[in-house]
Scaffold this motif. Structure first.
Motif, PDB file in Angstrom:
ATOM      1  N   SER A  50      -5.293   3.310   5.087  1.00 14.02           N
ATOM      2  CA  SER A  50      -5.755   2.514   3.946  1.00 14.02           C
ATOM      3  C   SER A  50      -7.130   1.927   4.241  1.00 14.02           C
ATOM      4  O   SER A  50      -7.455   1.644   5.403  1.00 14.02           O
ATOM      5  CB  SER A  50      -4.801   1.352   3.670  1.00 14.02           C
ATOM      6  OG  SER A  50      -3.543   1.839   3.320  1.00 14.02           O
ATOM      7  N   GLY A  68      -4.749   5.020   0.934  1.00 13.13           N
ATOM      8  CA  GLY A  68      -4.510   3.788   0.192  1.00 13.13           C
ATOM      9  C   GLY A  68      -5.749   2.913   0.138  1.00 13.13           C
ATOM     10  O   GLY A  68      -6.689   3.083   0.914  1.00 13.13           O
ATOM     11  N   GLU A 128       0.826  -1.217   0.000  1.00 16.45           N
ATOM     12  CA  GLU A 128       0.000   0.000   0.000  1.00 16.45           C
ATOM     13  C   GLU A 128       0.855   1.260   0.000  1.00 16.45           C
ATOM     14  O   GLU A 128       0.481   2.273  -0.607  1.00 16.45           O
ATOM     15  CB  GLU A 128      -1.015  -0.013   1.166  1.00 16.45           C
ATOM     16  CG  GLU A 128      -0.448  -0.043   2.570  1.00 16.45           C
ATOM     17  CD  GLU A 128       0.007  -1.445   3.023  1.00 16.45           C
ATOM     18  OE1 GLU A 128      -0.031  -2.382   2.202  1.00 16.45           O
ATOM     19  OE2 GLU A 128       0.405  -1.578   4.198  1.00 16.45           O
ATOM     20  N   GLU A 155      -2.654  -4.744   5.763  1.00 18.41           N
ATOM     21  CA  GLU A 155      -1.540  -3.810   5.565  1.00 18.41           C
ATOM     22  C   GLU A 155      -0.232  -4.458   6.000  1.00 18.41           C
ATOM     23  O   GLU A 155      -0.226  -5.422   6.762  1.00 18.41           O
ATOM     24  CB  GLU A 155      -1.761  -2.549   6.401  1.00 18.41           C
ATOM     25  CG  GLU A 155      -2.928  -1.722   5.917  1.00 18.41           C
ATOM     26  CD  GLU A 155      -3.065  -0.427   6.701  1.00 18.41           C
ATOM     27  OE1 GLU A 155      -2.054   0.290   6.846  1.00 18.41           O
ATOM     28  OE2 GLU A 155      -4.181  -0.140   7.165  1.00 18.41           O
TER      29      GLU A 155
END
Ligand code: NAP
Length: 445
Positions: A391, A414, A198, A422
């Motif tokens: 994210s 992200g 990411e 992640e």
């Protein structure tokens, strides 16, 4: 899709293993739908909600053409262009797809009643088309978003000048906010080994844009010692402009709208910061009347920070709201370099400040192949760092776009596509450890 993910995460799969993987007939992708382009009619921009218009659909895999690659997308990121697409402003992107579709039978694949959006990715090459020699299945890559044909001479010096220049995932289909993406193979670049999926996906579009706009001779051609005024200095573009200014021996003057964002700029190493919310600039008395007194107040705030100097370069993108102030604030002979008009396209400025003071306004748009490669090289070498703050999973892509639309984010947002969580994808822990503070500068503020 599970077998692809297993091959990627195993760390032992070879190019032959990847080449032998069965590619699924369909995959999940973030889309907008042509039959919904008028759902927000009559609403103010800010009321148009990307959570309503962005869908996650199962879509058929496109045929792979010559010079192209199919990439298993581990992660992607939100760019403002996905916000524009999802609110159907300034116009629905289906017109772009239709125009592209008229170019050739191959381009016709892009003209569909759904648009798979997204202009960034990190992931792994699954298949390559005829004529692709540099990249092979199993390569860990990122992709820049410049799609060109290069059949005429105009783009041969600077690929951004190609008459058929398009932004992949905005003016083309099969973008990066999906489990699989279709790219031209010359969009591919090596993924930085010290970054997670990411993190690696997030710089792409904005990093390349900021590089051309500020550093390249095609943009402002920044040099050591330049004072650079950066609007939205902790935002998508600005987070990279601030790093380029610091990296290149220039002095960023960062404009942000909160103490949290000011803190991010300090973490990057910037010292001269203006909190525009605290200062409460009112560059417009009303919708039609600019207020030069406020430009002067802004200019004197800048000079107070710089020890009496004006700025050599203004890094512009807010547009109508700030452009008059930007033209005023640039020093005699200075440069205002613009790549956007988020707050309105019809700018107003006092031309006397421009011509009498020999200033220049430069238009800049994304980056050519070479500039994109150079910007990515700086990421891979750990000289410029991703600005990821958080994210979302692909299913929440609408919320991710909503955050950017409402300026609730820092740096980049992200989106995890195939990556189940992640933190995966780091291949070089030693380099990562050296840069960890910089990589995390935008998190948890
Ligand atoms: P972003 O992440 O939302 O950052 C923009 C920043 O601008 C915000 O964080 C905000 O920072 C600041 N800002 C917003 N409204 C403002 C206002 N009224 N006055 C002053 N500052 C304001 O978006 P981005 O990714 O940087 O993109 C910005 C624009 O550039 C978008 O319109 C995008 O479409 C365009 N763009 C163009 C290209 C190209 O190639 N031409 C490439 C990338 C992006 P503060 O709240 O901290 O002030």
């Amino acid at each position: 899709m599970q077998h692809i993910l297993e091959a990627i995460t195993s760390g032992t799969a070879t190019a032959e293993d990847f080449a032998a993987l069965e590619v699924p007939a369909s995959y999940r992708a973030a889309t907008v739908h042509q039959d919904e382009v008028d759902v927000f009619d009559g609403m103010e921009s800010k009321e148009k909600d990307p959570r309503k218009s962005l869908h996650v659909d199962d879509v058929p895999l496109p045929d792979l053409g010559p010079g192209e690659a199919l990439v298993a997308v581990m992660a992607s990121a939100i760019n403002y262009n996905t916000v524009w697409t999802s609110i159907f402003e300034p116009l629905p992107t289906f017109a772009f797809l239709q125009r592209y579709g008229r170019l050739s039978p191959l381009a016709k694949r892009h003209d569909l009643p759904y648009h798979i959006v997204g202009s960034d990715l990190s992931g792994v090459v699954l298949k390559t088309g005829l004529g692709v020699h540099t990249w092979k299945p199993g390569d860990e890559v990122v992709a820049h978003c410049l799609s060109v044909e290069l059949e005429g001479p105009d783009g041969h010096n600077d690929t951004m000048m190609d008459p058929e220049q398009r932004i992949w995932g905005f003016e083309t289909n099969f973008g990066g906010l999906a489990e699989i993406a279709l790219v031209k193979s010359n969009q591919l670049m090596p993924k930085a080994a010290h970054l997670t999926w990411e993190e690696a996906a997030s710089p792409g579009l904005v990093n390349s844009t900021a590089y051309r706009q500020l550093v390249s001779r095609n943009g402002a051609g920044m040099k050591q010692g330049d004072n650079v005024l950066i609007w939205g200095a902790s935002g998508g573009l600005g987070g990279f402009a601030t790093q380029y200014a610091l990296n290149g021996g220039a002095v960023p003057v960062c404009v942000v709208s909160s103490e949290e964002k000011a803190e991010i700029c300090r973490r990057m190493g910037a010292e001269l910061i203006i909190n525009r919310s605290e200062k409460d600039y009112r560059f417009w008395k009303d919708e039609q009347t600019a207020d030069p007194k406020e430009w002067r107040r802004f200019g004197s705030d800048i000079r107070e920070l710089t020890g009496g100097e004006d700025v050599d370069i203004v890094f512009e993108h807010p547009g109508r709201e700030t452009f008059g102030a930007s033209v005023y604030a640039a020093r005699k002979g200075g440069t205002i370099v613009t790549c956007a008009s988020t707050t309105g396209y019809l700018h107003e400025y006092d031309n006397r400040y421009l011509w009498m003071n020999l200033k220049r306004i430069i238009g800049s748009h994304f980056a050519n192949y070479r500039e994109s490669w150079e910007a990515n090289r700086l990421i891979a070498k750990g000289m410029i760092h991703p600005t990821l703050s958080r994210s979302y999973p692909l299913d929440e892509v609408g919320q991710a776009a909503y955050d950017v639309h409402h300026n609730l984010h820092q740096g980049k947002v992200g989106v995890l596509c195939l990556a189940p969580e992640e933190g995966l994808g780091v291949r070089d822990e030693e380099t990562r450890a050296r840069h960890l503070d910089a990589i995390n500068a935008f998190r948890g503020v």
